[in-house]
Design a protein around this motif. Structure first.
Motif, PDB file in Angstrom:
ATOM      1  N   LYS A  62       0.831  -1.220   0.000  1.00 47.83           N
ATOM      2  CA  LYS A  62       0.000   0.000   0.000  1.00 47.83           C
ATOM      3  C   LYS A  62       0.858   1.260   0.000  1.00 47.83           C
ATOM      4  O   LYS A  62       0.634   2.169  -0.796  1.00 47.83           O
ATOM      5  N   SER A  63       1.851   1.303   0.905  1.00 44.36           N
ATOM      6  CA  SER A  63       2.705   2.499   0.959  1.00 44.36           C
ATOM      7  C   SER A  63       3.548   2.618  -0.303  1.00 44.36           C
ATOM      8  O   SER A  63       3.811   3.726  -0.779  1.00 44.36           O
ATOM      9  N   THR A  64       3.958   1.480  -0.834  1.00 40.35           N
ATOM     10  CA  THR A  64       4.731   1.491  -2.080  1.00 40.35           C
ATOM     11  C   THR A  64       3.890   2.104  -3.200  1.00 40.35           C
ATOM     12  O   THR A  64       4.351   2.970  -3.948  1.00 40.35           O
ATOM     13  N   MET A 174      -3.231   9.961   1.245  1.00 43.91           N
ATOM     14  CA  MET A 174      -3.073   9.828   2.693  1.00 43.91           C
ATOM     15  C   MET A 174      -2.746   8.381   3.044  1.00 43.91           C
ATOM     16  O   MET A 174      -3.496   7.468   2.711  1.00 43.91           O
ATOM     17  N   ASP A 175      -1.612   8.175   3.710  1.00 47.26           N
ATOM     18  CA  ASP A 175      -1.175   6.824   4.073  1.00 47.26           C
ATOM     19  C   ASP A 175      -1.458   6.584   5.550  1.00 47.26           C
ATOM     20  O   ASP A 175      -0.702   7.042   6.408  1.00 47.26           O
ATOM     21  N   GLU A 176      -2.520   5.886   5.840  1.00 48.00           N
ATOM     22  CA  GLU A 176      -2.936   5.594   7.215  1.00 48.00           C
ATOM     23  C   GLU A 176      -2.789   6.820   8.114  1.00 48.00           C
ATOM     24  O   GLU A 176      -2.116   6.765   9.144  1.00 48.00           O
ATOM     25  N   PRO A 177      -3.441   7.918   7.732  1.00 50.76           N
ATOM     26  CA  PRO A 177      -3.193   9.165   8.454  1.00 50.76           C
ATOM     27  C   PRO A 177      -3.681   9.143   9.896  1.00 50.76           C
ATOM     28  O   PRO A 177      -3.188   9.896  10.720  1.00 50.76           O
TER      29      PRO A 177
HETATM   30 MG   LIG Z   1       2.380   1.105   4.755  1.00 55.88          MG
END
Ligand SMILES: [Mg+2]
Ligand SMILES: Nc1ncnc2c1ncn2[C@@H]1O[C@H](COP(=O)(O)OP(=O)(O)OP(=O)(O)O)[C@@H](O)[C@H]1O
Length: 270
Positions: A62-64, A174-177
């Motif tokens: 996901k972050s990638t 937004m990454d797991e904000p």
């Molecule tokens: Mg991640």
């Protein structure tokens, strides 16, 4: 001025595509010489004004994917377009919020929010007006001269959201904000984010571990498989807006969360 939505309806069916992720693979080389296939043939279109949540097990990429969409990393194969532009590097028109509010401790709230403006040049009267508008919208009025250490976790995250919105980005990633927030603050941040999105008509790509959060706030939920991360299914969330926490007691909410949990299998976290 913030762009206003002229209706409370969900994304228009014929809205132009704001983000196009086309057949993206990501391979990370490692020191042992063994390559890691992190993303496999990921394709995802997000329309203008649409809110898409991405859920998937830890380590599925996901972050990638988020970094590739923001131009912070490059796809090994495939391409990403934001608007009509091929993404090659971080762009001005993308606002990014990371899991932990990355604020500069030596700048006050005002300085942190105006940072993208200061990096570009001089502050204008319009920038000051927009700052005040954002502070009001995120209920941070009166806190503009506070420093990060004087703020709660939720307030810091709201400052990070203001900073991401400062230059009116066409896209908010937004990454797991809200991952580090307690349940109550998280719910109120979900409501606030939905309100901000309705007011600004922002296009949002929102990564989360929480199935419930994804169904509460998104127009569509993209469910990813474990590594190598692929899109297992994209689910339309047909719940009218504006939404509030009563969504949790809808029969449809259970249908969606059950389906997503089935897709995620035993690796589901929330
Ligand atoms: Mg991640
Ligand atoms: N720079 C890197 N070099 C090598 N491997 C990497 C690198 N960045 C990520 N990976 C690997 O790629 C995979 C996907 O990582 P990523 O951080 O995108 O997962 P994620 O879905 O965001 O996980 P989480 O939900 O825990 O945040 C993981 O196996 C990770 O170890």
């Amino acid at each position: 001025m913030l762009k206003k939505l002229n209706s409370t309806s969900q994304t228009e069916l014929n809205a132009p595509v704001a983000v196009k992720v086309a057949s993206v693979d990501k391979i990370f080389p490692t020191q042992s010489g063994q390559n890691i296939l992190a993303l496999k043939n990921v394709s995802l279109d997000i329309k203008e004004g649409e809110f898409v949540a991405v859920v998937g097990p830890s380590g599925c990429g996901k972050s990638t994917l988020m970094r590739i969409v923001c131009g912070l990393d490059r796809a090994t194969n495939g391409s990403v377009y934001v608007g009509n532009q091929l993404v090659r590097a971080p762009g001005d028109d993308v606002g990014v919020v990371f899991q932990n509010a990355v604020l500069l401790p030596w700048l006050d709230v005002r300085g942190n929010i105006l940072l993208p403006v200061d990096l570009k040049g001089r502050r204008s009267t319009a920038d000051e007006e927009r700052l005040q508008e954002l502070l009001k919208m995120t209920r941070l009025e009166g806190f503009d001269s506070k420093y990060p250490f004087e703020l709660s976790g939720g307030m810091k995250q709201r400052v990070a959201i203001c900073r991401a919105l400062m230059c009116e980005p066409s896209l908010l990633v937004m990454d797991e904000p809200f991952g580090a927030l307690d349940a109550m603050t998280r719910e109120s941040m979900n409501l606030e984010l939905m309100r901000i999105c309705a007011e600004t008509n922002a296009t949002v790509m929102f990564i989360t571990h929480s199935v419930a959060e994804a169904v509460l706030i998104a127009d569509r939920v993209a469910v990813m498989t474990a590594r190598p991360g692929e899109i297992a299914e994209i689910i339309d969330i047909d719940i009218p807006r504006p939404r509030d926490l009563s969504v949790f007691s809808l029969e449809r909410f259970n249908v969606y969360t059950t389906r997503i949990r089935e897709l995620l299998g035993a690796e589901t976290i929330v």
